[in-house]
Design a protein around this motif. Structure first.
Motif: not given
Lengths: 795, 340
Positions: B314, B318, B321, B323-324, B328, B336, B339
């Motif tokens: 993860e 994160m 990409y 991802i914050d 998600y 989501f 994408q």
């Protein structure tokens, strides 16, 4: 753990280092700095001043009018504090000064009199949360000097992540020791005190029942104390590292703990029955009321401090309420001890009580430091608390700790790290960390490990010290010389990836769900696999390990339908868990769910609902792409709509999966009004065959169309099977390209048009041959099904 | 009057097309009369100079279309003489390229799968094999054999879910190391991807997440080799110019232990919210295998050395990409997933 820059300076000179530099050094040494908090750097224009005179404000009872001098000028200052009087040395803020929280001091008139400044409290300088009065400073301070500088006002607080093996570093002393070794600077605080360790003291009797649980216990008596507020500098220290200063007893013991790492506890001596201290395990059904007002029931593995008749503290974790120090306390017994980390840890977990004290005992404190810290704490009482300190410390030390000698080979350590550090360099580093070289021979050395480093047990522990202090950046980057790295094995994950990619190519999107869910959802499916539950679940939504991927896929489906997705196709490749014949069992499942509108709002084709034939087609395509030989066999499964549910079997009749449309009942149970199709494959039962080549056909095919009208309840599949069975060698494929019912055909009937592809592997078929075969097939179908046949010539 | 002449050619061409479509004329004749040397198109082109300047482009385009359609019709009649529906489709075949194409409904792999695949590819190409183990583990493999006795303070870092069968949900992929070493003798070079669980559910933690464990054991494996393998991995994954920092840390199963940081992928090392102003992002933990772990699996700790590392999938996803929020990954919102 919070560490104050100023506090560290008590131990080691760091005046030439910035907070950022210290942060970098500590991080590189394995004490990761997770945050830097700068305190009070904004205080400006506050000086040390003297109150020359003090009289009552003419217009207000509670205010005073003071004449204050900064050595050069005198100021008229209105002050509201009760403790102001002439002769005090105080911090004076000029008009325009910046005090705590960035407040700018303005010229004000108070009850008709101009105040030309403000005498500050500690809180107004940001040194503590609330102050009762103005700050009374030592008389020897130089008048006129910048208070910010004198009071060491600016400070930096580091949030240090101390790893669990480094109990020795859970104090300012511990961190300073590391910096001392790294910076090659001596610690500047001498902790060689003189005190008397005695085994007996009048009126006090200490008894340790299990020396393994408590190898050392010291106690000291302090009499005639008055419990006041702590000195402001000490309150500031505690406040800055996140503690709330309370009173001298609490603050002094806390200060020592964060200073040198030794947890201390003060008992009200007069509340101890018969002046007796017994360190023993709890008895069955024994209870104690702790300082946090919690009463806990104890077990025989909990270690207690008791007096002659009752438990007075949960050893190393928290004191008891009954013997706690209060406003009326006159005499105290100060405990400084070493408890078994294992026992403290068990008790702390068992009762869910953690304290700064237990945290340190669990990680080993320094047994040699036990009386030293006790002495330092007593000094505070002497200095600030007007107490009479007994110079004697009772020291019960039944099992004397012997500092171990650990051997290592320089060469071996260098080899394992891929480094080449000379023995003298290693020796000098280890000496600065407190290790004493006691023997050496050729390539080997024996080091006496200081009592605070309980983590050093064997040679590789020295490797860690060396690499920490010489730095990882000095380790070269090499590639392993191992034959293993010539190994190239095909991955079984490759197969799973192919499965996923096949699902993706059919328009399915991959989801990942938790392995656990609310058991109610599994029950809705009527699952018969025996569930496994989590004992200490965080919530019911995470109670049971899933025995099916279906409930969560339905939830995912619902979520996306509710979020305006018109066609939702999802799959997951994950595990199910259940009690199998051989114990807890995990199986990999690839499951998918699909529903909604196909070709919604497309200019070139009308939309339709995702239905059974979509599902069947996708399942078939999937299986073909993955090279599975398969057959569908109808099944009555409560999850599936009547007649739509199938098991997927391989050629040995092993179940490799299932699919069907959701039953109305299932939709109702999950409160869903959008129908969906569902499939699942048992990944372990799918065949991972290597692909075999078959020569593409060399001879051309011939095609014939057949239209027939049959009973609409008759399964078309049977007819196809029949045709294939009749001419297995040359019927290559049958495409059904038209199925309809109409009035012209008649009620209860339907028309089917199919295209049969004939091909021989051996030769080019002639029109004549194919016509003959087609004729045979037509006749057979006529006989068997009473079908009305219409021949149509194909191309 | 030239306009009318051109209009006449167009009318003539359309009639000819209709005739052809109605099979009133053979394809050879159609070709000759439409496209031949004296065909309608040739004649029209020859007469183009009689058209006014403004109208030239219009007629030019018109006859180009007719020519294209005619060629298409001929190709079609040669290909499939029976299928009339295709022909009728073509009757309206004016291409408006600005209309959306007939897009296919293609699915998307989950970003965790994509991330894991990339990690696996890199290690497999370096010669690592892949091993797996169960998620329902016993205390011994998950803790004891990894040098974490029952009350080891390090266990606090990994709050554990216990099962009513007596097993626990593994808190890391490290027990697979134990299973692997118990099943074979060195040399070993393996990565062990899998799902892991910790009793922690808040803004920045999910009770389930994924790791890739790495293990290499042989004679003479050095810390510098660990650096070599991880540099290779990080450079291949994040780019070869990426800054890398090894920072001492502590794990019971390795010694010495390190955490590895890379220069912040968001701010490039200047300091931002994501890296909490440090310019560095932690991406994995590693170290030399602790001798006690070798003892637990019956390897001679003097003969063999090795390294191990653990990567949070993860975490890598994160960072890669941007991802914050870790949640998600498990919300399974198509907006989501699509994408990736």
């Amino acid at each position: 753990m919070k560490i104050s820059f100023n506090w560290l300076n008590d131990y080691i000179f760091l005046g030439d280092k910035s907070a950022e530099q210290i942060s970098e050094i500590l991080t590189a040494l394995g004490f990761e700095i997770e945050g830097i908090d700068k305190k009070r750097y904004e205080i400006k224009n506050v000086v040390i001043a003297k109150v020359l005179a003090c009289e009552k404000h003419p217009n207000a009872d509670k205010l005073s009018l003071c004449r204050v001098s900064d050595g050069k000028r005198e100021f008229n200052v209105v002050c509201g504090a009760a403790n102001v009087h002439s002769g005090l040395t105080v911090p004076l803020a000029y008009i325009g000064a910046t005090i705590a929280n960035g407040v700018k001091l303005k010229r004000v008139k108070i009850r008709g009199i101009n105040s030309e400044g403000m005498i500050c409290s500690a809180a107004e300088l940001g040194l503590e949360p609330i102050s009762a009065g103005i700050m009374e400073l030592p008389k020897n301070l130089e008048i006129g000097h910048d208070a910010s500088e004198i009071l060491n006002l600016p400070d930096t607080i580091f949030e240090v992540n101390v790893t669990p093996n480094r109990g020795d570093a859970l104090s300012h002393l511990g961190i300073a020791r590391e910096l001392s070794a790294f910076l090659k600077r001596e610690l500047n605080k001498n902790r060689d005190y003189h005190y008397d360790l005695v085994s007996q003291l009048d009126g006090i009797d200490i008894e340790i029942k299990d020396p393994d649980a408590c190898p050392r216990y010291t106690a000291r008596i302090i009499r005639n104390i008055e419990i006041n507020e702590s000195p402001s500098w000490l309150k500031t220290r505690l406040f800055d590292i996140g503690l709330n200063p309370l009173n001298e007893v609490v603050d002094f013991t806390n200060f020592v703990m964060f200073d040198s790492g030794q947890p201390l506890h003060a008992f009200d001596l007069d509340k101890l029955k018969d002046g007796k201290i017994v360190i023993r395990y709890a008895r069955v059904n024994e209870k104690i009321l702790l300082l946090n007002n919690q009463t806990i029931g104890l077990t025989g593995s909990d270690l207690l401090i008791c007096d002659a008749e009752k438990p007075i503290a949960l050893a190393g974790i928290m004191g008891g309420q009954e013997t706690a120090v209060s406003d009326t306390t006159k005499n105290i017994l100060l405990e400084s001890a070493f408890f078994s980390p294992h026992i403290i840890s068990c008790t702390s977990k068992r009762h869910g009580i953690m304290s700064d004290s237990s945290f340190r005992f669990e990680r080993f404190i320094d047994i040699n430091n036990v009386p030293v810290s006790s002495f330092e704490c007593a000094k505070f009482f002497e200095e600030y608390g007007n107490g009479i300190v007994d110079t004697k410390i009772i020291d019960k030390y039944p099992i004397r700790y012997k500092e171990p000698i650990v051997d290592f080979s320089y060469q071996n350590i260098n080899n394992r790290l891929g480094l080449n550090i000379s023995p003298p360099d290693v020796d000098s580093l280890l000496a600065s960390l407190g290790f004493e070289k006691v023997n050496s021979s050729a390539d080997k050395a024996g080091m006496r490990v200081p009592s605070f480093r309980r983590d050093i047990l064997e040679d590789m522990d020295f490797a860690e010290e060396i690499i920490r202090h010489f730095g990882f950046s000095n380790v070269p980057v090499t590639m392993p010389k191992s034959e293993m790295l010539h190994n190239r094995t095909a991955s079984k994950l490759q197969f799973r990836l192919e499965l996923k990619q096949t699902a993706v190519s059919l328009g399915f999107n991959e989801v990942v769900n938790y392995s656990f869910l609310n058991p109610d959802y599994l029950d809705l499916l009527g699952e018969n696999k025996e569930k496994i539950n989590i004992v200490n679940e965080l919530s019911m939504e995470q109670k049971s390990l899933r025995t099916s991927l279906m409930p969560q896929l339905i939830q995912n489906f619902k979520y996306n339908v509710n979020h305006d997705e018109v066609l939702v196709k999802l799959f997951e490749l994950g595990k199910i868990y259940f009690r199998g014949a051989g114990g807890p069992t995990e199986e990999k499942i690839l499951a998918g769910i699909a529903g909604g509108k196909v070709d919604y709002m497309k200019w070139f084709t009308p939309a339709r609902d995702y239905g059974f034939y979509d599902l069947k087609g996708e399942v078939s395509t999937f299986l073909k792409k993955m090279n599975q030989s398969f057959a569908f066999t109808p099944v009555s499964d409560l999850r599936f709509f009547d007649g739509s549910g199938f098991y997927i079997l391989d050629e040995r009749r092993t179940k490799i999966g299932a699919f069907g449309l959701a039953s109305i009942e299932l939709l109702q149970k999950f409160e869903l009004d959008m129908p969906f199709g569902y499939f699942e494959f048992f990944v372990e039962n799918l065949h991972q065959s290597t692909k075999k080549f078959a020569a593409p056909p060399r001879f051309p095919s011939l095609k014939r169309d057949i239209s027939l009208v049959i009973d609409k309840h008759r399964a078309i599949g049977d007819i196809l099977e029949k045709i294939k069975a009749l001419q297995p060698q040359i019927v290559e494929k049958i495409n059904i390209f038209d199925v309809y019912e109409s009035k012209e055909i008649g009620p209860g009937l339907r028309s089917i048009t199919m295209n049969i592809v004939y091909r021989s592997k051996k030769k080019t078929l002639t029109d004549k041959e194919v016509n003959r075969i087609n004729e045979i097939i037509l006749k057979k179908l006529q006989q068997e099904y009473g079908a009305k046949l219409r021949e149509r010539r194909g191309d | 009057m030239t306009g009318n002449k051109m209009e006449a050619f167009i009318r003539e061409a359309k009639e000819l097309i209709d005739k052809f479509k109605q099979k009133n004329i053979g394809s050879d004749d159609f070709k000759q009369q439409m496209l031949g040397r004296n065909g309608i198109i040739t004649k029209a082109m020859k007469n183009m100079n009689t058209v006014s300047k403004e109208k030239k482009p219009f007629y030019g385009r018109a006859f180009n279309e007719i020519k294209k359609d005619s060629i298409a019709l001929l190709a079609l009649s040669a290909g499939d003489k029976n299928d009339k529906s295709l022909l009728s489709d073509l009757q309206n075949s004016i291409i408006d390229a600005s209309l959306p194409g007939r897009e296919r409904n293609y699915g998307h792999l989950h970003p965790l799968t994509l991330t894991l695949n990339r990690i696996e590819e890199i290690f497999v190409s370096m010669g690592f094999e892949i091993a797996e183990g169960p998620e329902m583990e016993n205390e011994h493999n998950n803790f004891e054999a990894l040098n974490m006795s029952r009350n080891h303070p390090a266990r606090d870092m990994q709050d554990t879910f216990y099962l009513d069968t007596g097993e626990l949900l593994r808190t890391h992929t490290s027990p697979v190391q134990i299973r692997l070493m118990n099943s074979k003798k060195p040399p070993i070079a393996a990565i062990m991807p899998g799902t892991v669980f910790r009793r922690d559910d808040d803004v920045s933690h999910t009770p389930m997440f994924h790791q890739v464990e790495g293990l290499m054991v042989d004679e003479n494996i050095r810390f510098s080799d660990l650096k070599g393998i991880l540099y290779e991995f990080i450079h291949r994954y994040f780019g070869s110019t990426h800054k890398i920092r090894f920072r001492p840390s502590y794990f019971p199963f390795t010694e010495p232990s390190a955490e590895v940081d890379i220069g912040c992928v968001i701010c490039g090392g200047k300091g931002c919210n994501v890296c909490k102003g440090t310019g560095w992002l932690e991406i994995l933990g590693c170290g030399l295998v602790n001798k006690n772990v070798f003892r637990a699996v019956g390897y001679d700790p003097e003969k063999y050395t090795g390294f191990a590392f653990g990567i949070g999938i993860e975490r890598i996803a994160m960072l890669a990409y941007g991802i914050d929020n870790i949640h998600y990954f498990f919300e399974n919102d198509l907006k989501f997933i699509k994408q990736f």
